[in-house]
Enzyme design. Structure first.
Site, PDB file in Angstrom:
ATOM      1  N   ALA A 218     -34.947 -30.940  37.234  1.00 29.50           N
ATOM      2  CA  ALA A 218     -35.821 -29.912  37.828  1.00 29.50           C
ATOM      3  C   ALA A 218     -37.233 -30.416  38.081  1.00 29.50           C
ATOM      4  O   ALA A 218     -37.969 -29.833  38.879  1.00 29.50           O
ATOM      5  CB  ALA A 218     -35.883 -28.701  36.899  1.00 29.50           C
TER       6      ALA A 218
ATOM      7  N   TYR B 266     -46.370 -25.763  15.121  1.00 31.82           N
ATOM      8  CA  TYR B 266     -46.104 -25.142  16.419  1.00 31.82           C
ATOM      9  C   TYR B 266     -47.395 -24.812  17.159  1.00 31.82           C
ATOM     10  O   TYR B 266     -47.836 -25.561  18.015  1.00 31.82           O
ATOM     11  CB  TYR B 266     -45.201 -23.899  16.258  1.00 31.82           C
ATOM     12  CG  TYR B 266     -44.470 -23.633  17.541  1.00 31.82           C
ATOM     13  CD1 TYR B 266     -43.166 -24.051  17.732  1.00 31.82           C
ATOM     14  CD2 TYR B 266     -45.118 -23.035  18.611  1.00 31.82           C
ATOM     15  CE1 TYR B 266     -42.521 -23.876  18.943  1.00 31.82           C
ATOM     16  CE2 TYR B 266     -44.482 -22.844  19.824  1.00 31.82           C
ATOM     17  CZ  TYR B 266     -43.186 -23.262  19.988  1.00 31.82           C
ATOM     18  OH  TYR B 266     -42.546 -23.085  21.186  1.00 31.82           O
TER      19      TYR B 266
ATOM     20  N   THR C 216     -32.390 -22.700  17.737  1.00 30.12           N
ATOM     21  CA  THR C 216     -32.298 -23.559  18.916  1.00 30.12           C
ATOM     22  C   THR C 216     -31.993 -24.972  18.448  1.00 30.12           C
ATOM     23  O   THR C 216     -32.053 -25.272  17.256  1.00 30.12           O
ATOM     24  CB  THR C 216     -33.625 -23.650  19.705  1.00 30.12           C
ATOM     25  OG1 THR C 216     -34.603 -24.214  18.838  1.00 30.12           O
ATOM     26  CG2 THR C 216     -34.077 -22.333  20.215  1.00 30.12           C
TER      27      THR C 216
HETATM   28  P1  NAD Z   1     -32.775 -24.717  25.517  1.00 35.71           P
HETATM   29  O1  NAD Z   1     -32.863 -26.112  25.035  1.00 35.71           O
HETATM   30  O2  NAD Z   1     -31.689 -23.840  25.000  1.00 35.71           O
HETATM   31  O3  NAD Z   1     -32.624 -24.730  27.124  1.00 35.71           O
HETATM   32  C1  NAD Z   1     -33.379 -25.595  27.907  1.00 35.71           C
HETATM   33  C2  NAD Z   1     -32.911 -25.533  29.343  1.00 35.71           C
HETATM   34  O4  NAD Z   1     -33.680 -26.466  30.107  1.00 35.71           O
HETATM   35  C3  NAD Z   1     -31.434 -25.940  29.548  1.00 35.71           C
HETATM   36  O5  NAD Z   1     -30.885 -25.137  30.567  1.00 35.71           O
HETATM   37  C4  NAD Z   1     -31.524 -27.381  30.043  1.00 35.71           C
HETATM   38  O6  NAD Z   1     -30.433 -27.815  30.823  1.00 35.71           O
HETATM   39  C5  NAD Z   1     -32.794 -27.274  30.882  1.00 35.71           C
HETATM   40  N1  NAD Z   1     -33.409 -28.556  31.148  1.00 35.71           N
HETATM   41  C6  NAD Z   1     -33.927 -29.452  30.275  1.00 35.71           C
HETATM   42  N2  NAD Z   1     -34.431 -30.524  30.938  1.00 35.71           N
HETATM   43  C7  NAD Z   1     -34.219 -30.275  32.255  1.00 35.71           C
HETATM   44  C8  NAD Z   1     -34.519 -30.987  33.440  1.00 35.71           C
HETATM   45  N3  NAD Z   1     -35.153 -32.144  33.427  1.00 35.71           N
HETATM   46  N4  NAD Z   1     -34.134 -30.437  34.618  1.00 35.71           N
HETATM   47  C9  NAD Z   1     -33.471 -29.261  34.671  1.00 35.71           C
HETATM   48  N5  NAD Z   1     -33.213 -28.530  33.578  1.00 35.71           N
HETATM   49  C10 NAD Z   1     -33.568 -29.033  32.395  1.00 35.71           C
HETATM   50  O7  NAD Z   1     -34.229 -24.060  25.332  1.00 35.71           O
HETATM   51  P2  NAD Z   1     -34.735 -22.655  24.684  1.00 35.71           P
HETATM   52  O8  NAD Z   1     -34.820 -22.790  23.217  1.00 35.71           O
HETATM   53  O9  NAD Z   1     -34.019 -21.518  25.280  1.00 35.71           O
HETATM   54  O10 NAD Z   1     -36.248 -22.669  25.211  1.00 35.71           O
HETATM   55  C11 NAD Z   1     -36.580 -22.208  26.503  1.00 35.71           C
HETATM   56  C12 NAD Z   1     -38.049 -21.848  26.529  1.00 35.71           C
HETATM   57  O11 NAD Z   1     -38.290 -20.781  25.615  1.00 35.71           O
HETATM   58  C13 NAD Z   1     -38.961 -23.013  26.096  1.00 35.71           C
HETATM   59  O12 NAD Z   1     -40.149 -22.962  26.857  1.00 35.71           O
HETATM   60  C14 NAD Z   1     -39.266 -22.671  24.652  1.00 35.71           C
HETATM   61  O13 NAD Z   1     -40.461 -23.215  24.191  1.00 35.71           O
HETATM   62  C15 NAD Z   1     -39.335 -21.149  24.720  1.00 35.71           C
HETATM   63  N6  NAD Z   1     -39.186 -20.443  23.445  1.00 35.71           N
HETATM   64  C16 NAD Z   1     -38.191 -20.695  22.590  1.00 35.71           C
HETATM   65  C17 NAD Z   1     -38.151 -19.981  21.383  1.00 35.71           C
HETATM   66  C18 NAD Z   1     -37.075 -20.211  20.395  1.00 35.71           C
HETATM   67  O14 NAD Z   1     -37.223 -19.864  19.222  1.00 35.71           O
HETATM   68  N7  NAD Z   1     -35.996 -20.761  20.871  1.00 35.71           N
HETATM   69  C19 NAD Z   1     -39.069 -19.007  21.080  1.00 35.71           C
HETATM   70  C20 NAD Z   1     -40.028 -18.745  22.014  1.00 35.71           C
HETATM   71  C21 NAD Z   1     -40.083 -19.464  23.189  1.00 35.71           C
END
Ligand code: NAD
Length: 395
Positions: free
Chosen positions: A111, A234, A275
Site C-alpha cells: 500500500a 506506547y 494483536t
Molecule cells: P493488523 O496487524 O491486524 O492489520 C494490519 C493490516 O495492515 C493488515 O491488513 C496487513 O495486511 C496490512 N498491511 C501491513 N503492511 C502493509 C503494506 N505494506 N501494504 C498493504 N497492507 C499492509 O493491525 P491492527 O492491530 O488491527 O492495527 C490497525 C491499526 O489500529 C494500527 O494503526 C494500530 O496502531 C491501531 N490500533 C490497534 C489497537 C490494538 O490494540 N490492536 C488499538 C488501537 C489502535
C-alpha cells in the site's frame, strides 16, 4: 496437512484456514445480529485483512450495505506453508460477502507504493466512481522509501529509559521477562516514517487528484492512548511519536476535506485488543488480560467487531460522538472509565503468575491471540487433515 500452531519467539509462523473461516464467519454473524445503520456506500480500507481493518470492513459491509475495496499485504500458501491468516481471511470474506450482493474487491500488495495506489484508484474510477469513506488501518513493521529505495523499519521502543516488565509466553502460557531498550533518534524518525501519517495523506492526495473522493467524504485512522501501564512504551515511546504524527495529519486532512468536500478526517482511539504486536509490549498482555477480566465482570467487554460496529454506527455516522480535547473520537471510553482503570490496575498489582493464568480474562485474551491465526475455535477439528491447495482453489 494436519495444522497445529507453530509459535516461534511468541510469533505465529502458520495459520489454520478453517479457523480463519470461522474467525471471519463469527464476525459476520455478530454484524448480522446488530441493527443496520445509514453509512457510506463506497469504502476503501487500507489494511482490511485482519484486526481493526477487517472488523471495520465487516461492520460497514453488513451494517451499512457498503461496497468495500481492501488493500492488504498477505502471503498465500506455498508447498507446506499455510499462508498468512490475513490471506485466508480475505478469501473467506469475499466468499461469504457474495450474499450482500454488493461489490467487494481485494488488492494484495504494498500500500505504500505509488504503483499500487494507481492500480486501486483505476479500479475505483472504473467500478465505483468515488469513495465516501477511507479507513486507514495499516500496521506494518517496514516501509519502502521509494526515493532512496531503502527499506525502513519501525521499532517498538521507549524514549530515554528502557521499559522493564513481563509478557506472556503464548506457547507455554507462562510469564516471561521483557525489556525494551530506548530508541535512537534515527529509530524514532524511521518509526514515524513507517507508522505516522504521511502515507495516509498520500492516499488522500492521490484519490483527490483522480477525482475519486465524494462530496462529504470521511476518512478515519486508529490510535491507542491507554493508561499508565503501557504509556512508557506506547504513548511515550516510538509508537506514540508515530501516532502523534498520525493525529497531526488528521488535523491537516480535516481542514482540507472540510473546505473542499464538506468532509472530515477523524482519529479514533480504540480499545486494547489482542494483536500480533501486543505480546512484544512489556505488561500489555497482562494489562489486557486484567482489563478483559474487569470489563467482562462489568458487562462492558466488546468483541473487536462490536467495538468497530459501535464506532461507525454511533460515532462516525450517528449522533453519539464522544470527542476529547484533541478532537479524537473516544470509542475507548469504556476502557478508560475511572472504575474500570482503577480495578484493572488493582488486579494487576495483586496478581501473581498463578492467579493471572486462572483469570477468565487471561483465557479470553489468549484465546483471542490464537484465534487471530485460526486456532482455538471449539467448532474446528484440529486433528482433521486440511487440503490447503484444494481449499485455496475452491474459494
Ligand atoms: P493488523 O496487524 O491486524 O492489520 C494490519 C493490516 O495492515 C493488515 O491488513 C496487513 O495486511 C496490512 N498491511 C501491513 N503492511 C502493509 C503494506 N505494506 N501494504 C498493504 N497492507 C499492509 O493491525 P491492527 O492491530 O488491527 O492495527 C490497525 C491499526 O489500529 C494500527 O494503526 C494500530 O496502531 C491501531 N490500533 C490497534 C489497537 C490494538 O490494540 N490492536 C488499538 C488501537 C489502535
Amino acid at each position: 496437512m494436519i495444522i497445529k500452531p507453530k509459535i516461534r519467539s511468541n510469533f505465529f509462523a502458520n495459520a489454520h484456514p478453517i479457523g480463519c473461516r470461522e474467525f471471519v464467519k463469527q464476525q459476520i454473524d455478530e454484524a448480522k445480529a446488530q441493527p443496520k445503520f445509514k453509512g457510506p456506500k463506497n469504502v476503501l480500507i487500507i489494511g482490511g485483512s485482519s484486526g481493526y481493518g477487517l472488523a471495520s470492513r465487516i461492520a460497514l459491509a453488513y451494517g451499512a450495505d457498503a461496497n468495500t475495496v481492501n488493500v492488504s499485504f498477505e502471503t498465500g500458501p506455498v508447498k507446506n506453508r499455510t499462508g498468512t491468516a490475513g490471506w485466508w481471511n480475505n478469501k473467506f470474506f469475499l466468499n461469504f460477502a457474495k450474499e450482500t450482493q454488493n461489490i467487494h474487491k481485494d488488492f494484495n500488495g504494498d500500500a505504500f507504493t505509488k504503483a499500487l495506489k494507481e492500480d486501486v484508484i483505476k479500479y475505483i474510477k472504473e467500478t465505483l466512481g468515488t469513495i465516501d469513506l477511507v479507513v486507514y488501518s495499516l500496521a506494518s513493521p517496514v516501509r519502502i522509501n521509494e526515493i532512496t529505495n531503502e527499506l525502513v523499519r519501525s521499532q517498538i521502543k521507549t524514549l530515554g529509559e528502557p521499559a522493564v516488565g513481563q509478557t506472556i509466553d503464548i506457547a507455554k502460557k507462562v510469564l516471561l521477562p521483557l525489556t525494551v531498550e530506548p530508541a535512537t533518534e534515527q529509530e524514532v524518525e524511521d518509526t514515524v516514517f513507517v507508522m505516522g501519517g504521511e502515507d495516509w495523506k498520500n492516499w488522500m492526495m492521490v484519490l483527490e487528484q483522480h477525482n475519486a473522493l465524494s462530496e462529504g467524504v470521511k476518512t478515519i485512522s486508529y490510535t491507542y492512548i491507554g493508561g499508565p501501564t503501557t504509556e512508557k512504551i506506547y504513548r511515550k515511546g516510538t509508537l506514540g511519536k508515530a501516532k502523534q504524527d498520525l493525529e497531526d495529519t488528521a488535523e491537516t486532512l480535516n481542514q482540507h476535506l472540510a473546505s473542499n468536500f464538506q468532509g472530515e478526517a477523524l482519529i479514533s482511539s480504540s480499545k486494547a485488543v489482542a494483536t500480533k504486536a501486543s505480546v512484544f509490549i512489556p505488561q500489555m498482555p497482562i494489562y489486557a488480560s486484567c482489563l478483559y477480566e474487569v470489563m467482562i465482570a462489568h458487562h462492558q467487554h466488546e468483541s473487536i467487531l462490536e467495538h468497530k460496529y459501535r464506532l461507525f454506527k454511533d460515532m462516525v455516522y450517528g449522533s453519539g460522538r464522544i470527542l476529547d480535547d484533541a478532537k479524537r473520537i473516544r470509542i475507548d471510553h469504556k476502557e478508560m472509565e475511572h472504575e474500570i482503570q482503577h480495578k484493572t490496575l488493582d488486579l494487576m498489582k495483586n496478581c501473581d503468575e498463578k492467579r493471572l493464568f486462572s483469570l477468565h480474562g487471561t483465557k479470553v485474551f489468549l484465546r483471542d491471540v490464537y484465534q487471530l491465526n485460526g486456532f482455538d475455535f471449539d467448532t474446528v477439528d484440529y486433528d482433521q487433515d486440511v487440503d490447503i491447495d484444494a481449499l485455496a482453489k475452491q474459494i
